[in-house]
Scaffold this active site. Structure first.
Site, PDB file in Angstrom:
ATOM      1  N   LYS A  31       0.847  -1.211   0.000  1.00 23.55           N
ATOM      2  CA  LYS A  31       0.000   0.000   0.000  1.00 23.55           C
ATOM      3  C   LYS A  31       0.875   1.251   0.000  1.00 23.55           C
ATOM      4  O   LYS A  31       0.466   2.322   0.432  1.00 23.55           O
ATOM      5  CB  LYS A  31      -0.926   0.020   1.227  1.00 23.55           C
ATOM      6  N   ALA A  69       3.246   7.053   1.005  1.00 25.11           N
ATOM      7  CA  ALA A  69       2.238   7.706   0.155  1.00 25.11           C
ATOM      8  C   ALA A  69       1.268   8.576   0.953  1.00 25.11           C
ATOM      9  O   ALA A  69       0.246   9.004   0.416  1.00 25.11           O
ATOM     10  CB  ALA A  69       1.471   6.650  -0.626  1.00 25.11           C
ATOM     11  N   LEU A  73      -5.733   6.891   2.012  1.00 26.42           N
ATOM     12  CA  LEU A  73      -6.899   7.500   1.367  1.00 26.42           C
ATOM     13  C   LEU A  73      -8.066   6.526   1.287  1.00 26.42           C
ATOM     14  O   LEU A  73      -9.230   6.943   1.281  1.00 26.42           O
ATOM     15  CB  LEU A  73      -6.524   7.975  -0.041  1.00 26.42           C
ATOM     16  N   GLY A 118       1.148  13.190   3.669  1.00 26.16           N
ATOM     17  CA  GLY A 118       1.519  12.814   5.033  1.00 26.16           C
ATOM     18  C   GLY A 118       2.865  12.115   5.109  1.00 26.16           C
ATOM     19  O   GLY A 118       3.496  12.091   6.173  1.00 26.16           O
ATOM     20  N   GLU A 121       5.102  14.814   5.707  1.00 25.14           N
ATOM     21  CA  GLU A 121       4.950  15.257   7.111  1.00 25.14           C
ATOM     22  C   GLU A 121       5.737  14.331   8.037  1.00 25.14           C
ATOM     23  O   GLU A 121       6.389  14.786   8.980  1.00 25.14           O
ATOM     24  CB  GLU A 121       3.463  15.279   7.486  1.00 25.14           C
ATOM     25  N   GLU A 141      -2.292  17.352  -1.632  1.00 25.67           N
ATOM     26  CA  GLU A 141      -3.557  17.548  -0.911  1.00 25.67           C
ATOM     27  C   GLU A 141      -4.549  18.380  -1.699  1.00 25.67           C
ATOM     28  O   GLU A 141      -5.744  18.058  -1.767  1.00 25.67           O
ATOM     29  CB  GLU A 141      -3.295  18.221   0.455  1.00 25.67           C
ATOM     30  N   ARG A 144      -6.369  16.517  -4.254  1.00 27.26           N
ATOM     31  CA  ARG A 144      -7.271  15.497  -3.702  1.00 27.26           C
ATOM     32  C   ARG A 144      -8.464  16.127  -2.977  1.00 27.26           C
ATOM     33  O   ARG A 144      -9.275  15.422  -2.395  1.00 27.26           O
ATOM     34  CB  ARG A 144      -6.534  14.605  -2.707  1.00 27.26           C
ATOM     35  N   GLY A 149      -2.741  17.678   7.468  1.00 28.07           N
ATOM     36  CA  GLY A 149      -3.237  17.558   8.848  1.00 28.07           C
ATOM     37  C   GLY A 149      -2.219  16.971   9.799  1.00 28.07           C
ATOM     38  O   GLY A 149      -2.511  16.739  10.967  1.00 28.07           O
TER      39      GLY A 149
HETATM   40  C1  1HE Z   1      -2.726   3.726  -1.166  1.00 24.07           C
HETATM   41  C2  1HE Z   1      -2.178   5.005  -1.095  1.00 24.07           C
HETATM   42  C3  1HE Z   1      -2.712   5.888  -0.130  1.00 24.07           C
HETATM   43  C4  1HE Z   1      -1.167   3.930  -2.655  1.00 24.07           C
HETATM   44  N1  1HE Z   1      -3.704   5.440   0.645  1.00 24.07           N
HETATM   45  N2  1HE Z   1      -3.709   3.336  -0.375  1.00 24.07           N
HETATM   46  N3  1HE Z   1      -1.406  10.717  -0.838  1.00 24.07           N
HETATM   47  C5  1HE Z   1      -1.488  10.704  -2.179  1.00 24.07           C
HETATM   48  O1  1HE Z   1      -2.253  11.430  -2.768  1.00 24.07           O
HETATM   49  C6  1HE Z   1      -0.610   9.712  -2.894  1.00 24.07           C
HETATM   50  C7  1HE Z   1      -1.444   8.538  -3.358  1.00 24.07           C
HETATM   51  N4  1HE Z   1      -0.665   7.489  -3.989  1.00 24.07           N
HETATM   52  C8  1HE Z   1      -0.098   7.618  -5.221  1.00 24.07           C
HETATM   53  O2  1HE Z   1      -0.130   8.655  -5.847  1.00 24.07           O
HETATM   54  C9  1HE Z   1       0.561   6.405  -5.790  1.00 24.07           C
HETATM   55  O3  1HE Z   1       0.003   5.267  -5.158  1.00 24.07           O
HETATM   56  C10 1HE Z   1       2.098   6.355  -5.593  1.00 24.07           C
HETATM   57  C11 1HE Z   1       2.738   7.410  -6.495  1.00 24.07           C
HETATM   58  C12 1HE Z   1       2.514   6.618  -4.134  1.00 24.07           C
HETATM   59  C13 1HE Z   1       2.620   4.966  -5.985  1.00 24.07           C
HETATM   60  O4  1HE Z   1       2.155   4.648  -7.283  1.00 24.07           O
HETATM   61  P1  1HE Z   1       2.156   3.142  -7.788  1.00 24.07           P
HETATM   62  O5  1HE Z   1       1.743   3.139  -9.229  1.00 24.07           O
HETATM   63  O6  1HE Z   1       3.459   2.493  -7.436  1.00 24.07           O
HETATM   64  O7  1HE Z   1       1.077   2.375  -6.881  1.00 24.07           O
HETATM   65  P2  1HE Z   1      -0.534   2.370  -6.998  1.00 24.07           P
HETATM   66  O8  1HE Z   1      -0.943   1.368  -8.036  1.00 24.07           O
HETATM   67  O9  1HE Z   1      -1.090   3.720  -7.126  1.00 24.07           O
HETATM   68  O10 1HE Z   1      -0.943   1.830  -5.558  1.00 24.07           O
HETATM   69  C14 1HE Z   1      -0.584   0.526  -5.140  1.00 24.07           C
HETATM   70  C15 1HE Z   1      -1.479   0.178  -3.991  1.00 24.07           C
HETATM   71  O11 1HE Z   1      -1.205   1.054  -2.912  1.00 24.07           O
HETATM   72  C16 1HE Z   1      -2.936   0.345  -4.323  1.00 24.07           C
HETATM   73  O12 1HE Z   1      -3.643  -0.594  -3.571  1.00 24.07           O
HETATM   74  P3  1HE Z   1      -4.327  -1.896  -4.288  1.00 24.07           P
HETATM   75  O13 1HE Z   1      -5.033  -2.584  -3.183  1.00 24.07           O
HETATM   76  O14 1HE Z   1      -5.208  -1.351  -5.367  1.00 24.07           O
HETATM   77  O15 1HE Z   1      -3.157  -2.679  -4.824  1.00 24.07           O
HETATM   78  C17 1HE Z   1      -3.230   1.724  -3.797  1.00 24.07           C
HETATM   79  O16 1HE Z   1      -4.589   1.923  -3.466  1.00 24.07           O
HETATM   80  C18 1HE Z   1      -2.394   1.735  -2.562  1.00 24.07           C
HETATM   81  N5  1HE Z   1      -2.081   3.099  -2.127  1.00 24.07           N
HETATM   82  N6  1HE Z   1      -1.197   5.123  -2.015  1.00 24.07           N
HETATM   83  C19 1HE Z   1      -4.165   4.198   0.514  1.00 24.07           C
HETATM   84  N7  1HE Z   1      -2.229   7.116   0.056  1.00 24.07           N
HETATM   85  C20 1HE Z   1      -3.063  14.001   7.899  1.00 24.07           C
HETATM   86  S1  1HE Z   1      -3.572  14.618   6.423  1.00 24.07           S
HETATM   87  C21 1HE Z   1      -2.469  14.036   5.239  1.00 24.07           C
HETATM   88  C22 1HE Z   1      -3.068  14.232   3.878  1.00 24.07           C
HETATM   89  C23 1HE Z   1      -2.369  13.449   2.834  1.00 24.07           C
HETATM   90  O17 1HE Z   1      -1.462  12.685   3.096  1.00 24.07           O
HETATM   91  S2  1HE Z   1      -2.945  13.710   1.255  1.00 24.07           S
HETATM   92  C24 1HE Z   1      -1.839  12.834   0.243  1.00 24.07           C
HETATM   93  C25 1HE Z   1      -2.278  11.414   0.039  1.00 24.07           C
END
Ligand code: 1HE
Length: 266
Positions: A31, A69, A73, A118, A121, A141, A144, A149
């Site tokens: 993940k 990541a 989410l 995060g 962070e 963020e 999205r 936070g």
């Molecule tokens: C996740 C998450 C996640 C991956 N929460 N499950 N963060 C983001 O906006 C970043 C979100 N993630 C991505 O943009 C990409 O996943 C990555 C660039 C990090 C990696 O890409 P990739 O192609 O290697 O992987 P993927 O196919 O996107 O994801 C693989 C798996 O990880 C997939 O799960 P699966 O069950 O479908 O295999 C994804 O759902 C899972 N996964 N990232 C949950 N973030 C206190 S407030 C803080 C606010 C924030 O942090 S906002 C920023 C959130």
């Protein structure tokens, strides 16, 4: 240092060596090491206890190709949290990251791949950040429909300045490599493994007396939160304690009798 066996962890893996260097490994690579509520509780547990267990330095690193990541989410979406519920989630993030920043034990983050949201962070709560060639930093963020936070408004703004942080959040701008070093997101950029370099840095830092490292890895952060007058006073109190410790006396004795190291540029 104390045994790490009593920890009961699902998303983190811990190990230590004879020098008291502890490795804390984010272990949810499938993940992309996204931070669910349970991982945050584990970080609180670990970083509340490690400073009292004799840890001399910590390397925070990750399994898989990506450091972290950010917010889980999927969990966030599934739970459809109310505002006050998510506010309490954020308070737990702050608890974890404050334990890291103010805990008094040097934490070196070994970064790779995505260090986003995060995840940034989390990385910015460490005392030193080491990036490899694959590392990239972003605050997605805004895109999205979210807001930071986990303390980014304090720590990321401290690292890169308010204007850059706002740009990162409004536009999703990604920083990497030399530019990431220049803007302050990381202090080291390596060709090889950031894990290896972070271990070297941890070993170096662990050679300092623990009391000195305690001051460096807590007092500076506390002083940033104070007025200049209060910070200067607090600095004199900390220096009064640290600079008269037996360990500094020994090192100064070595300097005076010319057996101690000299500061050289190479
Ligand atoms: C996740 C998450 C996640 C991956 N929460 N499950 N963060 C983001 O906006 C970043 C979100 N993630 C991505 O943009 C990409 O996943 C990555 C660039 C990090 C990696 O890409 P990739 O192609 O290697 O992987 P993927 O196919 O996107 O994801 C693989 C798996 O990880 C997939 O799960 P699966 O069950 O479908 O295999 C994804 O759902 C899972 N996964 N990232 C949950 N973030 C206190 S407030 C803080 C606010 C924030 O942090 S906002 C920023 C959130």
């Amino acid at each position: 240092m104390d045994s790490l066996k009593p920890f009961n962890l699902k998303y983190l893996v811990l190990s230590s060596d004879d020098d008291g260097i502890v490795q804390v490994v984010l272990s949810r690579p499938e993940k992309r090491n996204a931070l669910n509520a349970e991982t945050i509780e584990e970080l609180i547990d670990v970083f509340s206890k490690l400073p009292r267990m004799g840890a001399r330095a910590v390397v925070l690193r990750a399994e898989g190709d990506h450091f972290c990541a950010g917010l889980d989410l999927v969990e966030h979406h599934e739970q459809q949290r109310r505002p006050e519920e998510f506010m309490h989630i954020c308070l737990r993030w702050h608890e974890a990251f404050n334990k890291m920043e103010y805990g008094g034990v040097p934490i070196i983050a070994a970064l790779k791949g995505a260090v986003v949201g995060g995840g940034l962070e989390l990385a910015s709560s460490a005392h030193i950040r080491v990036a490899d060639q694959s590392t990239y930093f972003a605050l997605p963020e805004g895109q999205r429909g979210l807001f930071t936070g986990g303390g980014a408004t304090i720590r990321v703004a401290d690292l890169v300045g308010k204007a850059r942080m706002i740009d990162m959040m409004l536009t999703g701008r990604v920083y990497q490599q030399d530019e990431a070093v220049q803007v302050g997101l990381c202090q080291y950029l390596v060709d090889g493994s950031s894990d290896d370099r972070a271990m070297e840095i941890a070993r170096l830092a662990a050679q300092n007396p623990p009391l000195s490292n305690f001051a460096i890895c807590s007092a500076i952060s506390h002083m940033q939160n104070m007025s200049a007058m209060d910070a200067a006073y607090a600095e004199s109190v900390v220096a009064g304690i640290v600079n008269t410790q037996p360990a500094s006396n020994e090192r100064l004795e070595a300097f005076v009798n010319k057996s101690g190291p000299r500061v050289r540029p190479d």
